[in-house]
Scaffold this motif. Structure first.
Motif, PDB file in Angstrom:
ATOM      1  N   SER A 153      33.918  41.604  26.986  1.00 51.33           N
ATOM      2  CA  SER A 153      34.506  40.359  26.860  1.00 51.33           C
ATOM      3  C   SER A 153      36.266  41.189  26.909  1.00 51.33           C
ATOM      4  CB  SER A 153      34.028  39.405  26.291  1.00 51.33           C
ATOM      5  OG  SER A 153      34.321  40.796  24.441  1.00 51.33           O
ATOM      6  N   ASN A 154      37.145  40.780  26.801  1.00 48.98           N
ATOM      7  CA  ASN A 154      38.603  41.196  26.540  1.00 48.98           C
ATOM      8  C   ASN A 154      39.309  40.021  26.317  1.00 48.98           C
ATOM      9  OD1 ASN A 154      40.291  40.349  29.089  1.00 48.98           O
ATOM     10  ND2 ASN A 154      38.904  41.271  30.184  1.00 48.98           N
ATOM     11  N   LYS A 155      40.835  40.255  25.834  1.00 45.92           N
ATOM     12  CA  LYS A 155      40.782  39.314  24.790  1.00 45.92           C
ATOM     13  C   LYS A 155      42.394  38.543  25.886  1.00 45.92           C
ATOM     14  CE  LYS A 155      42.003  42.186  20.489  1.00 45.92           C
ATOM     15  NZ  LYS A 155      43.385  42.206  19.559  1.00 45.92           N
ATOM     16  N   THR A 156      42.442  38.851  26.858  1.00 46.25           N
ATOM     17  CA  THR A 156      42.936  38.460  28.204  1.00 46.25           C
ATOM     18  C   THR A 156      42.565  37.624  29.155  1.00 46.25           C
ATOM     19  OG1 THR A 156      43.091  40.013  29.284  1.00 46.25           O
ATOM     20  CG2 THR A 156      44.658  39.561  27.374  1.00 46.25           C
ATOM     21  N   GLU A 157      40.965  37.876  28.986  1.00 45.87           N
ATOM     22  CA  GLU A 157      40.150  37.199  30.211  1.00 45.87           C
ATOM     23  C   GLU A 157      40.225  35.694  30.118  1.00 45.87           C
ATOM     24  OE1 GLU A 157      36.303  37.497  28.431  1.00 45.87           O
ATOM     25  OE2 GLU A 157      35.732  36.183  27.387  1.00 45.87           O
ATOM     26  N   THR A 158      40.466  34.675  31.349  1.00 49.30           N
ATOM     27  CA  THR A 158      40.555  33.397  31.775  1.00 49.30           C
ATOM     28  C   THR A 158      39.181  33.370  32.902  1.00 49.30           C
ATOM     29  OG1 THR A 158      41.891  34.119  33.654  1.00 49.30           O
ATOM     30  CG2 THR A 158      43.184  33.976  31.361  1.00 49.30           C
ATOM     31  N   ARG A 187      33.691  31.122  29.073  1.00 53.15           N
ATOM     32  CA  ARG A 187      32.909  31.465  27.875  1.00 53.15           C
ATOM     33  C   ARG A 187      32.374  30.771  26.534  1.00 53.15           C
ATOM     34  NH1 ARG A 187      31.544  37.003  26.698  1.00 53.15           N
ATOM     35  NH2 ARG A 187      33.075  38.015  28.647  1.00 53.15           N
ATOM     36  N   TYR A 189      31.276  30.561  22.579  1.00 51.06           N
ATOM     37  CA  TYR A 189      31.144  31.305  21.433  1.00 51.06           C
ATOM     38  C   TYR A 189      30.645  30.313  20.680  1.00 51.06           C
ATOM     39  CZ  TYR A 189      35.369  33.501  23.366  1.00 51.06           C
ATOM     40  OH  TYR A 189      36.156  33.666  24.647  1.00 51.06           O
ATOM     41  N   GLN A 194      29.906  36.756  20.585  1.00 52.60           N
ATOM     42  CA  GLN A 194      30.359  35.915  21.748  1.00 52.60           C
ATOM     43  C   GLN A 194      29.728  35.918  23.021  1.00 52.60           C
ATOM     44  OE1 GLN A 194      33.739  38.787  23.341  1.00 52.60           O
ATOM     45  NE2 GLN A 194      35.431  37.437  22.611  1.00 52.60           N
TER      46      GLN A 194
END
Length: 302
Positions: A153-158, A187, A189, A194
């Motif tokens: 995961s990353n903070k900017t995933e869309t 996603r 949570y 995550q």
């Protein structure tokens, strides 16, 4: 007229007479002394008896006094005992009344508890039926959904990133996927980590085709699906793709996999929202709908 006189005593007779008088006097004297001694003894005994009588009177007086004091003490103790017995008797009556009241309250409470227990059982059965209906509706809503697990995961995933991931996976497993084939992508949570990425296809047929192609690819390729194949940055990690289950069947599926490992069941999978177990090829198929079914399998294996 002639007068007779006593002839004169001879010296022997006179001596004998004197001895007789002397013996008589001695006897009289001894008798007199004996009478005097007896008189003295009588006087002495009379005085001792009088002293003993006075002593007996004193003893009797003292004993009467002691008995009187003892009687007084016993009377006081008896009165105190009577008071205590009366108090205890009164307390026993109060306790008996309280016990009767408590018994009545217990009976009333038992009736209420029995009523509440019946109502509870009815409510539990109703709640269980509602849970089953909700779970059925949730599974129906998830019929066209799959999950990607272990995706970095990353903070900017869309959603576009998730859509591109599915399209790329389709290319790898040889199932062409268009953006229009995906209804939603997101996603999940939890508090601790995550969760998986949920992909909702437009129809169930495409979802089933996608999952069967993933299974075929993993069977034919030793490397299986991983992050490197799907061009993710970082070290290679395996990717797990399966249908999306409700919370209830996610738990059951997790327990079934552990059960399969512990009891040498070769196959454990989910299909159309249900969980299945099979011990080996050709053995009976077991559908697992709850934890009790796993317990039944243990009993059957004995």
């Amino acid at each position: 007229m002639s007068t007779q006189r006593t002839p004169p005593q001879t010296p022997l007779v006179a001596a004998t007479a004197m001895l007789t008088r002397s013996e008589s006097d001695r006897n009289i004297s001894a008798s007199t002394r004996a009478e005097s001694a007896d008189a003295l003894n009588v006087i002495h005994r009379y005085k001792r008896s009088r002293c003993e009588t006075d002593f007996d009177l004193d003893v009797m007086t003292e004993m009467r006094k002691l008995f009187s004091e003892l009687k007084t003490q016993q009377d006081k103790k008896f009165e105190a005992l009577q008071t205590t017995v009366s108090t205890i008797s009164k307390q026993n009556e109060e306790i008996s009344a309280s016990a009767i009241l408590i018994s009545q309250l217990y009976d009333d409470m038992k009736v209420k508890l029995d009523t509440l227990e019946r109502e509870r059982n009815t409510h539990l059965a109703y709640i269980q039926s509602l849970e089953e209906r909700i779970d059925s509706l949730e599974n129906r809503n998830r019929r066209s959904c799959i999950e990607f697990r272990n995706i970095p995961s990353n903070k900017t995933e869309t959603k576009d990133d998730f859509t591109k991931m599915v399209v790329e996976t389709g290319k790898v497993i040889q199932v062409p996927i268009q953006t229009s084939d995906i209804r939603d992508a997101y996603r999940t949570y939890t508090k601790s980590y995550q969760g998986p990425i949920v992909i909702d296809f437009v129809n169930v047929i495409l979802k089933e085709k996608f999952l069967s192609s993933v299974k075929k690819y993993n069977t034919e390729n030793k490397s299986r699906l991983n992050t490197t194949v799907l061009q993710f940055d970082g070290p290679s990690k395996p990717i797990f793709i399966s249908e999306s289950l409700s919370l209830k069947f996610k738990k059951i599926f997790y327990m079934a996999r552990d059960f399969a490992k512990a009891h040498d069941y070769r196959y454990c999978w989910s299909s159309h929202g249900k969980v299945y177990l099979r011990k080996k090829e050709g053995s009976p198929l077991h559908r697992i709908d709850c934890e009790a079914h796993l317990s039944q399998l243990i009993e059957n294996d004995k």
